[in-house]
Design an enzyme around this catalytic site. Structure first.
Site, PDB file in Angstrom:
ATOM      1  CE  LYS A 127      86.611   0.277 -39.930  1.00 44.73           C
ATOM      2  NZ  LYS A 127      85.562   0.422 -40.894  1.00 44.73           N
ATOM      3  NE  ARG A 151      85.561   5.879 -33.693  1.00 44.07           N
ATOM      4  CZ  ARG A 151      84.546   6.739 -33.533  1.00 44.07           C
ATOM      5  NH1 ARG A 151      84.314   7.295 -32.349  1.00 44.07           N
ATOM      6  NH2 ARG A 151      83.757   7.040 -34.539  1.00 44.07           N
ATOM      7  CE1 TYR A 182      91.520 -17.632 -71.284  1.00 44.64           C
ATOM      8  CE2 TYR A 182      91.924 -16.099 -69.477  1.00 44.64           C
ATOM      9  CZ  TYR A 182      91.945 -17.384 -69.993  1.00 44.64           C
ATOM     10  OH  TYR A 182      92.399 -18.415 -69.225  1.00 44.64           O
ATOM     11  CG  MET A 201      92.013 -15.969 -61.183  1.00 41.49           C
ATOM     12  SD  MET A 201      91.511 -17.661 -60.817  1.00 41.49           S
ATOM     13  CE  MET A 201      89.945 -17.768 -61.636  1.00 41.49           C
TER      14      MET A 201
HETATM   15  C1  LIG Z   1      83.207   3.760 -36.079  1.00 40.30           C
HETATM   16  C2  LIG Z   1      84.415   4.055 -36.911  1.00 40.30           C
HETATM   17  N1  LIG Z   1      85.370   4.863 -36.422  1.00 40.30           N
HETATM   18  C3  LIG Z   1      86.473   5.174 -37.130  1.00 40.30           C
HETATM   19  C4  LIG Z   1      86.662   4.677 -38.403  1.00 40.30           C
HETATM   20  C5  LIG Z   1      87.894   5.065 -39.187  1.00 40.30           C
HETATM   21  O1  LIG Z   1      87.530   5.767 -40.340  1.00 40.30           O
HETATM   22  P1  LIG Z   1      88.637   6.366 -41.338  1.00 40.30           P
HETATM   23  O2  LIG Z   1      89.302   5.199 -41.971  1.00 40.30           O
HETATM   24  O3  LIG Z   1      87.849   7.155 -42.315  1.00 40.30           O
HETATM   25  O4  LIG Z   1      89.568   7.169 -40.510  1.00 40.30           O
HETATM   26  C6  LIG Z   1      85.696   3.841 -38.954  1.00 40.30           C
HETATM   27  C7  LIG Z   1      85.882   3.312 -40.305  1.00 40.30           C
HETATM   28  O5  LIG Z   1      85.016   3.200 -41.101  1.00 40.30           O
HETATM   29  C8  LIG Z   1      84.534   3.524 -38.189  1.00 40.30           C
HETATM   30  O6  LIG Z   1      83.585   2.724 -38.682  1.00 40.30           O
END
Ligand SMILES: Cc1ncc(COP(=O)(O)O)c(C=O)c1O
Length: 396
Positions: free
Chosen positions: A62, A245, A289, A335
């Protein structure tokens, strides 16, 4: 070889927001600042996670692959054996499909009902954590036709999204053999898996395992069970279930100061720039600045084309690497530009490479170092890089 991520002939817009990036060979000489991402490191880290867990891996990509570039990370992770990609939003999932990613794709967060037809069309798994949500999804799915693939998310202690575990059996019984929604998985998420001494993840696991036992006895347990983020991959083998995950670990970044990755993991990202000016300013000269920095003698002052518009922070006391040495950023970060005190590197000249994050010679500035300096976590450092920073890919 290093490749870049933009080729306007092949970009594809959907509703103005979704872009497909096509990789093209490129030359770093053409850039004044860029992120360099080592896809070999991503592959290496995913393989290490597979070896550690001996289970399926959902690469969590993501937020543009935690800033690293979602499509390139997806491809590398899949090459290394990840069978699933996890994203936060349906737009991110559709983007993967439009780019030709064929692995299983799951939206871990909320999906607006209006996008349920897209989920069915693109064979994307959604998270369900509420009975009313499921009812509306079923309605949308019925109108479109086809099956919606879903995973029930339960809240075992995170206090974010998730169904109360004591509602799960009734819910799963209502949706058993449902004509539209197929609940293929069940999952939960840890609040403190990076704090192994806290007892928190053990508590969540106890609730989750109890629920799984109850569901199995009732013949209601979905086939596919998952829970572990990166910190749990490191700390809780009992949480591996059918899939892990990991997000932050696939980028080679530590889940937290308490939970560090094994030393074999490799950080994938560096941030580099070139000196665009080197001048000796006389004593008493203001820099940037507000003239909050004033030279105290003749000082060699360099400029890099990086500022808060790129995701760098407008803070005092920062350092970068030049000629293998740490040098101070002086004056306010602008910036698009920042100034460096270069007295310690008398040979530094326009065009020389400067490292804001990564290694140069024996010196390193890690994402964790930047996070410390910015009072945040490494996750926010890498997610904060601006879109305008070119992402250049090594070891495609
Ligand atoms: C539902 C879920 N699973 C897995 C992950 C992966 O987490 P991490 O980056 O701490 O491994 C996230 C990330 O926030 C998550 O929201």
């Amino acid at each position: 070889m290093i490749t870049e991520n933009s080729n306007s002939d092949h970009n594809l817009d959907l509703k103005g927001t979704i872009r497909e990036a096509i990789l093209q060979p490129m030359d770093t000489q053409a850039y004044s600042t860029w992120l360099e991402i080592d896809l070999g490191a991503i592959r290496h880290n995913v393989k290490a996670i597979k070896r550690m867990t001996q289970t399926q891996v959902m690469a969590v990509i993501k937020a543009n692959g935690y800033g690293h570039g979602v499509l390139q990370v997806a491809q590398a992770a899949i090459q290394a054996g990840a069978t699933w990609c996890g994203v936060a939003r349906m737009e991110e999932a559709i983007n993967l499909r439009l780019a030709g990613i064929q692995a299983e794709v799951m939206v871990l967060g909320y999906t607006p009902p209006a996008l349920i037809p897209e989920a069915i069309h693109h064979n994307i798994h959604v998270a369900i954590y509420d009975t009313e949500m499921a009812r509306v999804y079923a309605e949308k799915g019925r109108e479109r036709g086809g099956k919606l693939r879903a995973h029930l998310k339960v809240d075992t202690g995170m206090g974010r999204l998730g169904m109360n575990p004591n509602k799960a059996a009734e819910f799963l019984s209502d949706y058993k053999d449902h004509p539209v929604i197929n609940i293929e998985g069940i999952f939960t998420h840890f609040a403190r898996a990076d704090e192994p001494g806290s007892g928190s993840a053990e508590g969540q696991l106890k609730i989750f395992n109890q629920l799984l036992d109850d569901l199995r006895q009732l013949g209601l347990c979905p086939d596919f069970v998952h829970a572990a983020n990166s910190a749990a991959v490191v700390n809780f083998p009992q949480a591996f279930f059918d899939m892990v995950r990991p997000g932050i670990a696939i980028y080679g970044l530590h889940p937290s100061p308490e939970t560090r990755l094994p030393p074999s993991f490799k950080p994938a990202l560096s941030w580099k720039a070139r000196l665009t000016s080197v001048r000796v300013l006389p004593s008493g000269h203001g820099v940037s600045y507000g003239s909050v920095y004033v030279t105290s003698g003749n000082e060699r002052i360099g400029v890099i084309p990086v500022g808060y518009g790129d995701g760098y922070r407008r803070e005092n006391g920062q350092q970068v690497l030049v000629g293998g040495q740490c040098v101070n950023i002086v004056g306010r970060v602008c910036m698009d530009q920042s100034m460096l005190q270069l007295d310690a590197v008398p040979d530094a000249k326009v065009g020389d490479e400067v490292v804001l994050l990564g290694s140069q010679g024996a010196a390193t500035i890690s994402a964790e170092d930047l996070a410390d300096r910015w009072g945040t976590i490494n996750y926010e450092v890498v997610c904060g890089f601006a879109d305008r920073l070119p992402r250049l890919y090594k070891n495609k």
